[in-house]
Design a protein around this motif. Structure first.
Motif: not given
Length: 710
Positions: A653-661
């Motif tokens: 989950x955290x990686x997926x939202x961190x990928x927004x940049x």
């Protein structure tokens, strides 16, 4: 017409049900285990940089420039300001925005612009992260007022006004909506009557309902407006056209014949000076008509390159579709921001003791996963769909592929995606707010402010329900045209016959089937072919039912036909919404092709795509059961597999939202900065030291337990 996956042979409703029944045993035997996803969840991670680049879309340079603006404190919203001060701050911010060069991106190089329609919107929509009022005020100035001059005017108008529009020396309003008519632009009451003796148009609002209303820049700052009015010459009404009308002098006073009011405080977007305008026999020169699609000669003779009044009207309005495109993109930005804030907080906040005595992280609770992870999936789906829509928009407005067919497709795509995305954004912001508890209700954490500002997105640039009705009508027209082409005389046998694949809009991208099965040997529900069939059936079957209802009264009076059509309106709108969701699912599926099928990134994003599609299907399980598209046992499996999906996606989950940049300067939510993690660490350290000291008090329950054992 393109063929979609799983559509190699037509199915009747009975054969579709039969197919489901024959595979029931196989699905029942499937334990819903997914070794590839299990392996990724256990140790794999997404390539955050690769996903970040995919999410940036087709104009990464311009989008990142927009994010730099959004991260600049000069452009941030100041929540301490009242309405009047907020309006002045946003006006000054707009002037500073001109200095960055981004407002000029859409305009021709001849006038100092960047000549990139798609890049302009990519940069522009990121301003939501700074202050939605700034984004919308800029949209009024450069995306509506200026765009009307650019796209509806000719070179004489461009030379006269565009430079001042771009520099904000000429602030303007876009005067289309009236108090009495919003989405029904064709019925507006304002008139522009040509006087051949003076070679002037007379702009007039004949009654109160014809006042132009809800107009940004109208209450205070606008010095001119692009006014939409019924063009009348020689006693003939040639329909709605657009005129450049001066409003105020250099001191800000209304010019003779022009009047107006301030709309005052609104539910959101109070940095914009919305107001009303009315005109009493205001005379403007003949060449203030923006005459690309219709002109009036000095003697009053009307001419147009488009003979059909209806087609002319829709062509003129179609040139302004960028408002809907940008709202779709801005909604995706808001969804990304909301999920980034809520997931980050949910990964740090702990509540209620677990089995080992330590409190449990919120995101470890299944309900929290079921609330937030589908919103992450929606954010990804909306982002990928928007980029495809933006590419289509760019091709049309940069004259790369500007054909009547492509313009019609663009208008329908925008009308489908804008409602879906704006509603999704409001839902995401509300769910994120609730998932963050009381902290989510604090203005400092952005969620309530963003939702209030974006509330109006569901009704401006076209009320969502009206837009979806337009989409439904296009789907119905395509359906009827296909039946006519096939020489089918009754539509009753067509209801629920096959996945909806005849729509010309499928030309937007490659077929989903081009991507194969992604190398996965999984159950029926996880097969993208079957997912698409289910999502597409939710579009086609209602359209077929509407066609059948209309066919039964085709020989009746016009009033009877109108009544029957009205009785189908809800179904038509639901089909339009389902089509927008289908577009998002297909765009997400096409985006998966950017990643190595053997990679953890591909496996995890495929699971996220499945989560999006199956969650949409779960919402309408009642319909799928009643239509025979799903058996009861398989319907149960939808929810079971969704529970499994969110559990497997939880570590990512955290990686997926961190990928927004997005960085802290973009989100500016205190609960997403790591402050909660610091508080939790401080509390854990306190209790650990207290226990180690031997001074920790004994809990009453422990004493009672000890006494009971004695």
């Amino acid at each position: 017409m393109s063929t979609q996956p799983g559509a190699s042979r037509p199915q009747t409703a009975d054969s579709a049900t039969e197919d489901l029944s024959t595979t029931e045993a196989a699905v029942a035997a499937d334990s819903l285990e997914d070794p590839e996803l299990d392996a990724a969840a256990a140790g794999g991670r997404i390539d955050r940089e690769a996903v970040h680049q995919a999410l940036l879309g087709s104009w990464p340079k311009e989008r990142l420039a927009g994010r730099r603006n959004a991260a600049n404190p000069v452009f941030w919203r100041d929540d301490s300001l009242g309405m009047d001060a907020h309006r002045e701050r946003v006006l000054e911010q707009s002037r500073k925005l001109v200095e960055t060069g981004t407002p000029a991106l859409a305009y021709p190089v001849k006038y100092g612009g960047g000549n990139t329609a798609g890049g302009n919107i990519a940069a522009f929509e990121e301003l939501v992260l700074a202050d939605p009022s700034l984004q919308i005020k800029g949209g009024v100035q450069w995306g509506l007022f200026g765009a009307a001059i650019l796209h509806l005017g000719t070179e004489v108008h461009h030379d006269r006004w565009l430079r001042e529009v771009m520099s904000l020396e000429l602030p303007g309003a876009f005067a289309m909506t009236e108090t009495g008519h919003g989405s029904d632009v064709a019925s507006i009451g304002t008139t522009a009557t040509y006087d051949p003796e003076t070679e002037e148009f007379i702009i007039h609002t004949p009654f109160r309902g014809a006042w132009k209303d809800y107009l940004g820049n109208a209450a205070l700052h606008g010095r001119a407006a692009t006014v939409f009015a019924q063009l009348i010459t020689g006693g003939v009404n040639h329909g709605v056209h657009c005129f450049f009308v001066p409003l105020r002098d250099d001191d800000g006073n209304f010019l003779p014949g022009v009047g107006g009011e301030d709309d005052g405080l609104k539910g959101g977007l109070n940095g914009i000076d919305n107001g009303r305008l009315h005109f009493t026999n205001v005379r403007i020169p003949r060449d203030y008509l923006l005459n690309r699609y219709g002109d009036v000669a000095a003697d009053g003779t009307y001419s147009s390159p488009i003979d059909s009044p209806g087609r002319r009207f829709f062509t003129m309005l179609g040139t302004l579709v960028q408002g809907r495109v940008s709202l779709d993109g801005a909604s995706a930005v808001a969804m990304r921001a909301a999920t980034a804030i809520a997931v980050t907080y949910g990964n740090q906040r702990r509540q209620f003791a677990g089995g080992d005595g330590d409190e449990v992280t919120l995101l470890d609770y299944q309900r929290h996963q079921r609330r937030l992870l589908p919103e992450v999936a929606r954010a990804y789906a909306a982002t990928f769909a928007h980029d495809e829509l933006l590419r289509k928009f760019h091709e049309v407005f940069q004259d790369i592929a500007d054909t009547p067919e492509n313009r019609a497709d663009l208008e329908t795509l925008a009308a489908a995606l804008k409602p879906v995305a704006t509603w999704q954004a409001l839902d995401s912001l509300q769910l994120a707010r609730e998932a963050c508890g009381g902290a989510g209700f604090l203005a400092e954490n952005r969620l309530v402010g963003l939702r209030a500002d974006m509330d109006v997105y569901a009704t401006f640039e076209g009320d969502n329900n009206v837009l979806l009705q337009l989409v439904g009508k296009r789907l119905l027209d395509d359906h009827l045209a296909r039946l006519k082409q096939d020489a089918v005389r009754t539509v009753a046998s067509q209801v629920g016959s096959r996945a909806y694949r005849g729509i010309g809009l499928a030309r937007l991208g490659a077929n989903v089937g081009d991507f194969g099965r992604f190398g996965r040997s999984v159950g029926w529900l996880r097969d993208p072919v079957h997912q698409r069939q289910l999502l597409a059936a939710r579009v086609e079957e209602p359209i077929g039912e509407i066609a059948a209802a209309l066919a039964r009264v085709r020989n009746e009076s016009k009033q009877v036909q109108r009544d029957v059509f009205n009785q189908q309106q809800h179904k038509l709108i639901m089909a339009g919404r389902a089509y927008g969701e289908l577009l998002q699912w297909e765009s997400f599926t096409r985006a998966l092709d950017r990643f190595d099928p053997a990679s953890d990134t591909h496996r995890i994003l495929t699971a996220l795509r499945d989560l999006y599609g199956l969650e949409v299907i779960e919402r309408d399980l009642g319909w799928y059961l009643m239509s025979g598209r799903l058996t009861v046992q398989r319907a149960r499996m939808v929810s079971s597999y969704l529970n499994r999906l969110v559990a497997k996606l939880r570590p990512h989950a955290q990686d997926l939202v961190a990928a927004y940049g997005y960085e802290d300067a973009h989100l500016r939510a205190k609960i997403a900065t790591g402050a909660e993690a610091e508080r939790q660490a401080e509390a854990a350290q306190y209790y650990e030291q207290l226990r180690a000291s031997g001074d920790a008090p004994v809990h009453e329950k422990t004493l009672r337990s000890q006494r009971d054992r004695r």
